[in-house]
Design a protein around this motif. Structure first.
Motif, mmCIF file in Angstrom:
data_model
loop_
_atom_site.group_PDB
_atom_site.id
_atom_site.type_symbol
_atom_site.label_atom_id
_atom_site.label_comp_id
_atom_site.label_asym_id
_atom_site.label_seq_id
_atom_site.Cartn_x
_atom_site.Cartn_y
_atom_site.Cartn_z
ATOM 1 N N THR A 206 -46.119 30.419 -31.146
ATOM 2 C CA THR A 206 -46.065 28.965 -30.963
ATOM 3 C C THR A 206 -47.080 28.437 -29.945
ATOM 4 O OG1 THR A 206 -44.312 29.271 -29.309
ATOM 5 C CG2 THR A 206 -43.627 28.840 -31.591
ATOM 6 N N ASP A 207 -47.948 29.316 -29.443
ATOM 7 C CA ASP A 207 -48.954 28.845 -28.485
ATOM 8 C C ASP A 207 -50.034 28.006 -29.172
ATOM 9 O OD1 ASP A 207 -47.692 30.034 -26.362
ATOM 10 O OD2 ASP A 207 -48.824 31.912 -26.522
ATOM 11 N N VAL A 319 -37.842 27.774 -34.137
ATOM 12 C CA VAL A 319 -38.588 27.912 -32.881
ATOM 13 C C VAL A 319 -39.842 27.051 -32.917
ATOM 14 C CG1 VAL A 319 -39.836 29.512 -31.393
ATOM 15 C CG2 VAL A 319 -37.683 30.228 -32.449
ATOM 16 N N THR A 320 -40.557 27.095 -34.032
ATOM 17 C CA THR A 320 -41.772 26.287 -34.184
ATOM 18 C C THR A 320 -41.444 24.802 -34.165
ATOM 19 O OG1 THR A 320 -42.821 28.048 -35.468
ATOM 20 C CG2 THR A 320 -43.761 25.830 -35.668
ATOM 21 N N LYS A 322 -38.866 23.249 -32.736
ATOM 22 C CA LYS A 322 -38.488 22.826 -31.375
ATOM 23 C C LYS A 322 -39.703 22.776 -30.460
ATOM 24 C CE LYS A 322 -33.646 24.311 -31.348
ATOM 25 N NZ LYS A 322 -32.647 25.224 -30.724
ATOM 26 N N LYS A 323 -40.581 23.749 -30.595
ATOM 27 C CA LYS A 323 -41.751 23.808 -29.717
ATOM 28 C C LYS A 323 -42.682 22.625 -29.968
ATOM 29 C CE LYS A 323 -44.112 26.233 -26.644
ATOM 30 N NZ LYS A 323 -43.578 26.637 -25.337
ATOM 31 N N GLN A 326 -41.107 19.480 -28.678
ATOM 32 C CA GLN A 326 -41.142 19.479 -27.212
ATOM 33 C C GLN A 326 -42.538 19.097 -26.707
ATOM 34 O OE1 GLN A 326 -40.924 23.294 -25.175
ATOM 35 N NE2 GLN A 326 -39.538 22.425 -23.654
ATOM 36 N N LYS A 327 -43.573 19.664 -27.334
ATOM 37 C CA LYS A 327 -44.935 19.329 -26.944
ATOM 38 C C LYS A 327 -45.198 17.844 -27.151
ATOM 39 C CE LYS A 327 -47.038 23.840 -28.028
ATOM 40 N NZ LYS A 327 -47.765 24.088 -26.780
#
Length: 331
Positions: A206-207, A319-320, A322-323, A326-327
């Motif tokens: 997810t970076d 996960v992707t 939410k990430k 969030q970003k």
């Protein structure tokens, strides 16, 4: 509605030829599907996808042919995202298939360019509501951006998806969602073969999330985007069917329309099909799941709240999703 009802200037002979060609393709693929599928919703869905791909892929593969035949003339729609005459081809194919289907007297449908539900029966007993986007991303054709798809979703009157799918109009990928589950295919319209393929969802972390979004959203002063999207440009200028297919084949990790959102008749196609295919779909404004079974019947009844745009994210996993949310939220 027929091709001739569109207010762009195509001579009568060319219009007749278009009608005949589209109807022929539609009926051919309807017969083709008859040997492969058992239920009427599956037959209607798959025949529409195959016919649309068979009609549109050769047109889009030939440089400027759509422009030369005036199929890209605008016929209405919102500024900056006009509907075009080319949409009429898969739309007419769908109507031809429905007209010759056992579902004719039991179905209402909404084609993306038209602002109403329609029926082909004088005395319908409605069991199904169908949403069709004949050619998603028509505005990108003139820019020679290969992003076009056809989408169809068929619901019962409780808002449950019965059948649906997405056909790429620029490569051979096709997603079919049936009651028993989703299947990804390679559809070769020339060889007339439909071959199952495996979904290859990306294993990227997810970076560096590869996402797609309509880039015109970056220039919308009425619905300003979080800074993150200006600093991290999308990999594609699109959202709908091409976004879903690219996530399923591993090219992308997510598709997002975080502020303005998708009109409901498009969200009800792309969002529900993505969810059925095993992807994560959330309301981008809240991060919560979307209650399709509540929304879709209400929309079919014309309830105003269900006609509002839906901020939406589609991602390969939670996960992707939410990430990326969030970003966006804290950028």
């Amino acid at each position: 509605m027929s091709i001739t009802e569109h207010p762009y200037d195509i001579p009568a002979f060319e219009t007749l030829l278009l009608h005949a060609t589209v109807a022929h393709e539609a009926r051919f693929w309807q017969a083709f599907v008859e040997q492969q599928k058992n239920t009427e919703p599956d037959k209607l869905t798959l025949a529409t996808l195959l016919a649309s791909a068979a009609i549109m892929r050769p047109i889009l593969a030939l440089d400027d042919i759509a422009q030369q035949t005036r199929l890209l003339c605008t016929i209405g729609g919102p500024l900056g995202n006009e509907h075009r005459g080319i949409d009429a081809l898969p739309a007419y194919a769908f109507e031809t298939i429905l007209y010759h289907s056992q579902l004719k007297h039991h179905t209402v449908f909404r084609i993306e360019e038209r602002n109403k539900f329609q029926t082909l029966s004088d005395a319908p007993t409605i069991d199904y509501a169908v949403f069709v986007d004949p050619v998603d991303e028509t505005s990108e054709i003139e820019k020679k951006q290969p992003l076009q798809t056809t989408g169809i979703a068929l619901f019962n009157m409780k808002g449950t998806l019965v059948a649906g799918g997405i056909a790429s109009l620029v490569d051979q990928t096709l997603l079919l969602c049936e009651a028993q589950g989703p299947t990804l295919y390679d559809f070769d319209e020339k060889a007339k073969t439909l071959t199952k393929i495996q979904s290859t969802v990306s294993t990227r972390g997810t970076d560096d999330i590869r996402y797609t979004m309509l880039t015109r959203r970056l220039h919308d002063p009425y619905n300003p985007l979080p800074q993150y999207f200006r600093d991290h440009q999308p990999a594609l200028d699109a959202f709908g069917g091409i976004g879903v297919l690219n996530i399923l084949t591993g090219t992308l990790d997510a598709a997002i329309d975080p502020v303005k959102g998708q009109p409901p008749y498009e969200a009800y196609i792309w969002g529900v099909l993505a969810e059925k295919a095993g992807l994560v779909v959330r309301d981008a404004s809240t991060g919560k799941t979307i209650d399709w079974k509540k929304r879709i019947p209400a929309y079919s009844r014309g309830e105003p709240w269900a006609s509002k745009r839906i901020p939406i994210i589609i991602a390969k996993d939670i996960v992707t999703a939410k990430k990326l949310l969030q970003k966006a939220k804290y950028s």
